[in-house]
Design a protein around this motif. Structure first.
Motif, PDB file in Angstrom:
ATOM      1  N   LEU A 302       0.838  -1.208   0.000  1.00 49.89           N
ATOM      2  CA  LEU A 302       0.000   0.000   0.000  1.00 49.89           C
ATOM      3  C   LEU A 302       0.877   1.263   0.000  1.00 49.89           C
ATOM      4  O   LEU A 302       0.565   2.250  -0.687  1.00 49.89           O
ATOM      5  N   THR A 303       1.968   1.215   0.734  1.00 48.59           N
ATOM      6  CA  THR A 303       2.887   2.359   0.739  1.00 48.59           C
ATOM      7  C   THR A 303       3.483   2.568  -0.655  1.00 48.59           C
ATOM      8  O   THR A 303       3.625   3.699  -1.136  1.00 48.59           O
ATOM      9  N   ALA A 304       3.814   1.445  -1.313  1.00 53.87           N
ATOM     10  CA  ALA A 304       4.370   1.547  -2.666  1.00 53.87           C
ATOM     11  C   ALA A 304       3.329   2.110  -3.644  1.00 53.87           C
ATOM     12  O   ALA A 304       3.681   2.866  -4.565  1.00 53.87           O
ATOM     13  N   VAL A 305       2.064   1.780  -3.424  1.00 52.09           N
ATOM     14  CA  VAL A 305       1.001   2.355  -4.264  1.00 52.09           C
ATOM     15  C   VAL A 305       0.989   3.881  -4.093  1.00 52.09           C
ATOM     16  O   VAL A 305       0.872   4.637  -5.071  1.00 52.09           O
ATOM     17  N   GLY A 306       1.158   4.331  -2.846  1.00 48.33           N
ATOM     18  CA  GLY A 306       1.233   5.776  -2.593  1.00 48.33           C
ATOM     19  C   GLY A 306       2.430   6.404  -3.297  1.00 48.33           C
ATOM     20  O   GLY A 306       2.335   7.476  -3.908  1.00 48.33           O
ATOM     21  N   ALA A 307       3.567   5.702  -3.249  1.00 44.53           N
ATOM     22  CA  ALA A 307       4.776   6.219  -3.908  1.00 44.53           C
ATOM     23  C   ALA A 307       4.602   6.238  -5.425  1.00 44.53           C
ATOM     24  O   ALA A 307       5.053   7.172  -6.109  1.00 44.53           O
ATOM     25  N   LEU A 308       3.940   5.206  -5.963  1.00 48.35           N
ATOM     26  CA  LEU A 308       3.706   5.164  -7.413  1.00 48.35           C
ATOM     27  C   LEU A 308       2.799   6.326  -7.842  1.00 48.35           C
ATOM     28  O   LEU A 308       3.076   6.995  -8.853  1.00 48.35           O
ATOM     29  N   ALA A 309       1.758   6.567  -7.045  1.00 51.32           N
ATOM     30  CA  ALA A 309       0.883   7.721  -7.333  1.00 51.32           C
ATOM     31  C   ALA A 309       1.719   8.999  -7.322  1.00 51.32           C
ATOM     32  O   ALA A 309       1.537   9.896  -8.162  1.00 51.32           O
ATOM     33  N   GLY A 310       2.676   9.062  -6.391  1.00 48.61           N
ATOM     34  CA  GLY A 310       3.555  10.220  -6.303  1.00 48.61           C
ATOM     35  C   GLY A 310       4.410  10.383  -7.547  1.00 48.61           C
ATOM     36  O   GLY A 310       4.588  11.496  -8.060  1.00 48.61           O
ATOM     37  N   LEU A 311       4.929   9.257  -8.042  1.00 45.06           N
ATOM     38  CA  LEU A 311       5.754   9.322  -9.262  1.00 45.06           C
ATOM     39  C   LEU A 311       4.926   9.843 -10.441  1.00 45.06           C
ATOM     40  O   LEU A 311       5.376  10.702 -11.208  1.00 45.06           O
ATOM     41  N   HIS A 312       3.709   9.285 -10.574  1.00 45.73           N
ATOM     42  CA  HIS A 312       2.821   9.770 -11.648  1.00 45.73           C
ATOM     43  C   HIS A 312       2.610  11.282 -11.519  1.00 45.73           C
ATOM     44  O   HIS A 312       2.618  12.012 -12.498  1.00 45.73           O
ATOM     45  N   ARG A 313       2.442  11.719 -10.267  1.00 47.26           N
ATOM     46  CA  ARG A 313       2.142  13.144 -10.023  1.00 47.26           C
ATOM     47  C   ARG A 313       3.325  14.024 -10.439  1.00 47.26           C
ATOM     48  O   ARG A 313       3.146  14.995 -11.170  1.00 47.26           O
ATOM     49  N   VAL A 314       4.534  13.682  -9.968  1.00 49.68           N
ATOM     50  CA  VAL A 314       5.675  14.578 -10.241  1.00 49.68           C
ATOM     51  C   VAL A 314       6.093  14.530 -11.702  1.00 49.68           C
ATOM     52  O   VAL A 314       6.735  15.457 -12.208  1.00 49.68           O
ATOM     53  N   LEU A 315       5.726  13.439 -12.391  1.00 51.16           N
ATOM     54  CA  LEU A 315       6.078  13.345 -13.812  1.00 51.16           C
ATOM     55  C   LEU A 315       4.935  13.843 -14.699  1.00 51.16           C
ATOM     56  O   LEU A 315       5.023  13.759 -15.936  1.00 51.16           O
ATOM     57  N   GLY A 316       3.869  14.343 -14.090  1.00 48.58           N
ATOM     58  CA  GLY A 316       2.743  14.883 -14.868  1.00 48.58           C
ATOM     59  C   GLY A 316       2.014  13.799 -15.644  1.00 48.58           C
ATOM     60  O   GLY A 316       1.494  14.055 -16.731  1.00 48.58           O
ATOM     61  N   LEU A 317       1.942  12.580 -15.070  1.00 45.60           N
ATOM     62  CA  LEU A 317       1.339  11.447 -15.792  1.00 45.60           C
ATOM     63  C   LEU A 317       0.012  11.019 -15.178  1.00 45.60           C
ATOM     64  O   LEU A 317      -0.489   9.950 -15.491  1.00 45.60           O
ATOM     65  N   ASP A 318      -0.542  11.834 -14.283  1.00 48.09           N
ATOM     66  CA  ASP A 318      -1.802  11.435 -13.643  1.00 48.09           C
ATOM     67  C   ASP A 318      -2.989  12.220 -14.202  1.00 48.09           C
ATOM     68  O   ASP A 318      -4.023  12.336 -13.566  1.00 48.09           O
ATOM     69  N   GLY A 319      -2.794  12.763 -15.411  1.00 44.32           N
ATOM     70  CA  GLY A 319      -3.902  13.494 -16.028  1.00 44.32           C
ATOM     71  C   GLY A 319      -3.901  14.972 -15.679  1.00 44.32           C
ATOM     72  O   GLY A 319      -4.791  15.714 -16.073  1.00 44.32           O
ATOM     73  N   ALA A 320      -2.898  15.401 -14.914  1.00 51.25           N
ATOM     74  CA  ALA A 320      -2.769  16.827 -14.574  1.00 51.25           C
ATOM     75  C   ALA A 320      -1.313  17.220 -14.798  1.00 51.25           C
ATOM     76  O   ALA A 320      -0.423  16.367 -14.709  1.00 51.25           O
ATOM     77  N   PRO A 321      -1.056  18.502 -15.099  1.00 50.97           N
ATOM     78  CA  PRO A 321       0.343  18.912 -15.277  1.00 50.97           C
ATOM     79  C   PRO A 321       1.147  18.685 -13.994  1.00 50.97           C
ATOM     80  O   PRO A 321       0.578  18.734 -12.903  1.00 50.97           O
ATOM     81  N   ALA A 322       2.430  18.427 -14.132  1.00 51.90           N
ATOM     82  CA  ALA A 322       3.273  18.252 -12.946  1.00 51.90           C
ATOM     83  C   ALA A 322       3.203  19.523 -12.097  1.00 51.90           C
ATOM     84  O   ALA A 322       3.160  20.628 -12.637  1.00 51.90           O
ATOM     85  N   PRO A 323       3.174  19.364 -10.770  1.00 52.85           N
ATOM     86  CA  PRO A 323       3.090  20.551  -9.899  1.00 52.85           C
ATOM     87  C   PRO A 323       4.405  21.315  -9.872  1.00 52.85           C
ATOM     88  O   PRO A 323       5.425  20.802 -10.333  1.00 52.85           O
ATOM     89  N   GLN A 324       4.365  22.506  -9.289  1.00 55.64           N
ATOM     90  CA  GLN A 324       5.602  23.282  -9.141  1.00 55.64           C
ATOM     91  C   GLN A 324       5.953  23.384  -7.676  1.00 55.64           C
ATOM     92  O   GLN A 324       5.067  23.549  -6.840  1.00 55.64           O
ATOM     93  N   GLY A 325       7.231  23.269  -7.362  1.00 53.92           N
ATOM     94  CA  GLY A 325       7.696  23.466  -5.990  1.00 53.92           C
ATOM     95  C   GLY A 325       7.252  22.353  -5.060  1.00 53.92           C
ATOM     96  O   GLY A 325       7.012  21.221  -5.478  1.00 53.92           O
ATOM     97  N   VAL A 326       7.129  22.721  -3.762  1.00 51.01           N
ATOM     98  CA  VAL A 326       6.831  21.736  -2.719  1.00 51.01           C
ATOM     99  C   VAL A 326       5.330  21.464  -2.683  1.00 51.01           C
ATOM    100  O   VAL A 326       4.534  22.397  -2.607  1.00 51.01           O
ATOM    101  N   VAL A 327       4.968  20.187  -2.733  1.00 51.90           N
ATOM    102  CA  VAL A 327       3.544  19.816  -2.645  1.00 51.90           C
ATOM    103  C   VAL A 327       3.379  18.587  -1.754  1.00 51.90           C
ATOM    104  O   VAL A 327       4.319  17.812  -1.557  1.00 51.90           O
ATOM    105  N   PHE A 328       2.140  18.434  -1.279  1.00 47.73           N
ATOM    106  CA  PHE A 328       1.754  17.251  -0.507  1.00 47.73           C
ATOM    107  C   PHE A 328       0.734  16.480  -1.338  1.00 47.73           C
ATOM    108  O   PHE A 328       0.072  17.062  -2.208  1.00 47.73           O
ATOM    109  N   PRO A 329       0.583  15.164  -1.081  1.00 46.88           N
ATOM    110  CA  PRO A 329      -0.221  14.321  -1.978  1.00 46.88           C
ATOM    111  C   PRO A 329      -1.666  14.794  -2.128  1.00 46.88           C
ATOM    112  O   PRO A 329      -2.258  14.678  -3.214  1.00 46.88           O
ATOM    113  N   GLU A 330      -2.232  15.321  -1.039  1.00 38.95           N
ATOM    114  CA  GLU A 330      -3.654  15.703  -1.094  1.00 38.95           C
ATOM    115  C   GLU A 330      -3.894  16.928  -1.978  1.00 38.95           C
ATOM    116  O   GLU A 330      -5.041  17.258  -2.283  1.00 38.95           O
ATOM    117  N   MET A 331      -2.814  17.580  -2.438  1.00 35.34           N
ATOM    118  CA  MET A 331      -2.976  18.745  -3.326  1.00 35.34           C
ATOM    119  C   MET A 331      -3.160  18.278  -4.765  1.00 35.34           C
ATOM    120  O   MET A 331      -2.677  18.908  -5.698  1.00 35.34           O
TER     121      MET A 331
END
Ligand SMILES: NC(=O)c1ccc[n+]([C@@H]2O[C@H](COP(=O)([O-])OP(=O)(O)OC[C@H]3O[C@@H](n4cnc5c(N)ncnc54)[C@H](OP(=O)(O)O)[C@@H]3O)[C@@H](O)[C@H]2O)c1
Length: 360
Positions: A302-331
């Motif tokens: 389950l932790t790895a699933v969270g990390a994978l979601a994180g990778l998608h997020r920082v690489l802009g692969l979760d359907g939204a542009p990659a964020p800028q600067g410091v972010v938390f998962p709930e953003m």
């Protein structure tokens, strides 16, 4: 020599601690999409996994001053980084960064270090419970309610579950008070205080306070005025033993190095595999949305699933542009898609009718 990470958008994803308990789960998932570079102190321990995943494995000991350099598209920190070496190297190289290892004070330090460095790539601090899965589900529930006033998290730790040696430090902080926000006011609470009985999945579990990073971030990001996380164990006897140890003051008078082995005997006895369960109640006004997240493949999966979601997020692969600067998962701008993503990873979400916590 200092550490050097360079951005290579076609290069591997670097998983620091990538053949550990959580790291191996993450690497197995991530290998389906990206080439991988795994690191640790003894790379021969990761050779079989690396062969299976066609990954490269190299030595990077974060306690050894010998520098490390690589060209990578992103980095996930899946082992404690006490001196922020991985973070600083990612910041200097403009490499997207995900961390899942930090307790609250370390997450606060990382946010400060990263902000002062004016990051040119996303820095996702995803150390909330289960690599930020709790944060993601809280965001999804808040989105469904149109906002959130309170977030309450209740963890059921399965004593049969696996956990790696590097994870004990996170738990070994039960002698240290920590700050929470309750009804909009900050106060210090003692770990293992304020017990409740909460239905987590199908089971009534006795839970008590524990310091986790989402209690710091959710008030800042979702605007909740109360954020509480409690933990209990699959064995009532173990929960009672820990609460009894707390009553004797063991975690306070035994804080020093002399008692490390004794404390860790109480806190660390991993099994062969179990089910990870955590319940989240998000309240807005008189409405509560509640789910138990259940992962039959255990907490490291389950932790790895969270990390994978994180990778998608920082690489802009979760359907939204990659964020800028410091972010938390709930953003995440894709909060409504979180349940579907988790289910696609084999995670079960059980909806509860509403508030059922009872004082214990
Ligand atoms: N956010 C969450 O909810 C959550 C949940 C679970 C775990 N975690 C965190 O995830 C981290 C990993 O946990 P785990 O259970 O996977 O631990 P683990 O099985 O002990 O894995 C640690 C990995 O890092 C390597 N490593 C250990 N010390 C190192 C050092 N000084 N320098 C470089 N590499 C080192 C190990 O390989 P070598 O022995 O060969 O070095 C191993 O591959 C922990 O920090 C834990 O707290 C977070």
């Amino acid at each position: 020599m200092s550490d050097r990470l360079r951005l290579d958008e076609t290069g591997p994803v670097l998983v620091v601690g990538g053949y550990g308990t959580v790291g191996a789960e993450l690497s197995t998932m991530a290998a389906q999409r990206w080439p991988l570079l795994l690191t640790g102190r003894s790379p021969e321990r990761g050779a079989t996994l690396a062969d299976r995943l066609r990954a490269e494995v190299r030595r990077w000991d974060l306690a050894d001053p010998t520098g490390f350099s690589a060209s990578v598209r992103a980095v996930v920190s899946a082992v404690n980084d006490p001196d922020d070496r991985v973070l600083r190297a990612a910041l200097a190289g403009g490499v997207p960064y995900v961390d899942i290892t930090r307790w609250t004070a370390r997450l606060q330090r990382a946010a400060t270090v990263a902000t002062l460095a004016h990051p040119s790539a996303p820095v996702l601090l995803s150390s909330g419970w289960m690599g930020g899965v709790v944060n993601l589900v809280a965001a999804a529930l808040a989105a469904a309610l149109g906002g959130a006033d309170q977030a309450e998290v209740a963890i059921r730790w399965d004593l049969a579950d696996q956990a790696g040696a590097d994870s004990v430090e996170f738990m070994d902080r039960l002698g240290l008070d920590y700050e929470v926000v309750e009804n909009g006011r900050r106060r210090l609470v003692m770990p293992l205080s304020d017990t409740r009985r909460v239905r987590i999945g199908d089971t009534l579990t006795r839970v008590a306070r524990i310091d986790t990073p989402e209690q710091f971030t959710l008030p800042l990001t979702l605007g909740v005025t109360t954020a509480t996380t409690r933990i209990g164990f699959s064995s009532t006897a173990t929960t009672s033993a820990l609460l009894a140890a707390k009553r004797t003051g063991l975690f306070r008078w035994g804080r020093g190095d002399r008692f490390t082995a004794l404390r860790r005997t109480l806190l660390y006895s991993p099994g062969d595999g179990g089910t990870a369960q955590v319940r989240i109640d998000v309240t807005r006004g008189d409405q509560t949305a509640a789910v138990t997240i259940s992962d039959p493949h255990g907490q490291s999966h389950l932790t790895a699933v969270g990390a994978l979601a994180g990778l998608h997020r920082v690489l802009g692969l979760d359907g939204a542009p990659a964020p800028q600067g410091v972010v938390f998962p709930e953003m995440t701008p894709r909060a409504a898609q979180v349940p579907e993503f988790l289910q696609s990873m084999g995670v079960v979400l059980l909806r509860h009718p509403g508030h059922e916590a009872r004082a214990a």
